[in-house]
Design a protein around this motif. Structure first.
Motif: not given
Length: 496
Positions: A3-5, A14-22, A68-79
């Motif tokens: 999990d990416i937080t 205490t917080e942040g703004t996602i400006t761009r996903w690479l 801060v601490g909020t789940r942003l994304a999920v990275i899985s193994d392999g495919a």
């Protein structure tokens, strides 16, 4: 699976703004490869991935502000996960209705230019021009713990019929607001109850407030709540540093409107924050300026003789800025009140000298990284720190520690041959020094026999904007005169 937080980018953030996903859903990411960019009140940063794998989910879209601490994304193994490809190809119309507004267009990658420093006489430009440095805001208030459905945040119970004062603009209207959102609402006299939140559970995000401010500035009165009555306005923004009461705000002028022959360039995050900081600084400090001409002959003699060996050993050029920085630090030892902040009817003199150096980001914005404990460093160490911090600023690799705690600032427009610059004070500091162009000029010199002659020397102007609340003109003039004396008379060869 990982999990990416939202990372903790500083003790007070205490917080942040996602400006761009690479990376997008279905794409592979390596460990420590940059995954997304995040913007906070303090700094914009690139965040690397903590694990290698495939991005299977993106839970927070660009432009959304989360804690801060909020789940942003999920990275899985392999495919990629079975539904990842389908999710990546899903049309925008199927996105959740509560999705945050689109993010601002990211600023282009800054060009690679050397560190911020004054240019050589008649030489190449070594850095971009330095605009007034943005202030370092005080820490946002700590986030209060969550309470139960029948409790207020002060611990008392809530029951129907409890007497409550009516909500005022900026007080949140009973809604749970982040410190950033609360400050923006207060500064612009908005009513939180009239702002539609697009965040989770109808939460008001920073972009919700900024969109409303932009609409009101453009003259769209139907979508903006009426300004609060004067008696309801807050005299000082919540995030303003402790200082003397600000002067009453002037009546707001109507915002200019663009015509078909105009080009509209929306403010980026860093441009908007700089504008806010500069206006607040002018409203806070009694700005005054003093300047002196400096003969850089002693500096130039050493710099010209050593710059080749210096670049070979250090990997970057030897500019005027480290010499000026060293002279400023030494002069502060004799004039400590310049290294201070104005508190509540008091002057707070800082014993640590933390030198901020403004760095231009390819004309797209300005950051002020800080050399901590600069009074314990000699010329070569200061030059290394200036070069390192400038590189980190342009590469979006600054941390909260790199930009926090500054006590005095240097800003530089010298590479463009400026004569004199009057910068805006970097709050909550009381002084900022500008380094302008150094160029060869005819000067009068006294010969050993007491007669006068004309010689060609490298001459430049050092100017200082200072807060007249902190000290008076004689103290300021004596301080800059001491900087000049150090630059003109020190044995700089011994420093290297």
């Amino acid at each position: 699976m990982a999990d990416i937080t939202m990372p903790q980018l500083g003790e007070t953030v205490t917080e942040g703004t996602i400006t761009r996903w690479l990376k997008q859903v279905g794409e592979t990411v390596a460990e420590d490869e940059v995954l997304f960019e995040v913007s906070t009140d303090k700094v914009d940063s690139e965040v690397p991935s903590p694990a290698a794998g495939v991005v299977s989910e993106i839970l927070v879209q660009e432009g959304e502000t989360v804690d801060v601490g909020t789940r942003l994304a999920v990275i899985s193994d392999g495919a990629a996960a079975p539904g990842a490809a389908a999710a990546a190809e899903a049309p925008a119309a199927e996105a959740p209705a509560a999705e945050a507004p689109a993010a601002e267009v990211p600023a282009p990658e800054p060009r690679q230019v050397p560190d911020a420093a004054a240019g050589e006489p008649g030489g190449d430009v070594e850095s971009g021009p330095q605009a007034p440095a943005p202030e370092l805001e005080q820490a946002p208030a700590a986030r209060l713990p969550q309470t139960g459905p029948g409790e207020q945040r002060n611990g008392s119970s809530t029951r129907p019929g409890d007497d409550r004062p009516p909500a005022r603009p900026g007080d949140g209207g009973g809604k749970v607001l982040s410190p950033v959102v609360r400050r923006l609402i207060a500064e612009h006299d908005l009513d939180a109850s009239q702002i539609a939140g697009t965040g989770a559970g109808g939460r008001i995000t920073r972009n919700d407030v900024l969109d409303l401010i932009d609409k009101r500035s453009a003259g769209n009165g139907a979508s903006a709540p009426a300004p609060a009555a004067p008696a309801e306005r807050r005299a000082v923004p919540a995030a303003a540093p402790a200082a003397a009461p600000a002067a009453p705000a002037a009546a707001a002028l109507p915002a200019p409107r663009a015509t078909e022959r105009d080009t509209v360039i929306p403010f980026t995050n860093i441009r908007r924050r700089t504008a806010e900081h500069m206006v607040r600084s002018k409203a806070t400090s009694a700005h005054t300026m003093v300047a002196v001409e400096v003969d850089f002959s002693a500096v130039e003699a050493v710099r010209s003789a050593e710059k080749g060996r210096f670049k070979e050993s250090e990997g970057f050029g030897l500019t005027y800025l480290p010499f000026i920085s060293r002279a400023v630090v030494d002069a502060l030892g004799e004039f400590p009140n310049v290294n201070s902040s104005v508190g509540d009817d008091e002057l707070i003199v800082h014993h640590d000298i933390n030198l901020g150096v403004a760095v231009d980001l390819d004309f797209e914005g300005l950051l002020v990284p800080v050399i901590h404990q600069a009074d314990g460093k000699r010329l070569r160490a200061l030059a290394r720190d200036i070069s390192s911090l400038a590189g980190k600023a342009r590469g979006k690799r600054l941390t909260m520690d790199d930009i926090s705690g500054g006590t005095i600032t240097l800003t530089n427009a010298g590479p463009f041959g400026t004569f004199i610059t009057v910068p805006v004070i970097n709050q909550p500091q009381v002084a900022i020094i500008s380094t302008d162009g150094v160029r060869k000029k005819p000067v009068v010199v006294e010969l050993p026999d007491g007669t006068d002659s004309i010689a060609i020397h490298p001459i430049g102007v050092l100017a200082m904007s200072w807060d007249h609340r902190a000290f008076d003109g004689a103290y300021a003039a004596a301080f800059v005169a001491r900087i000049r004396t150090i630059l003109e008379t020190r044995d700089w060869a011994a420093e290297l």
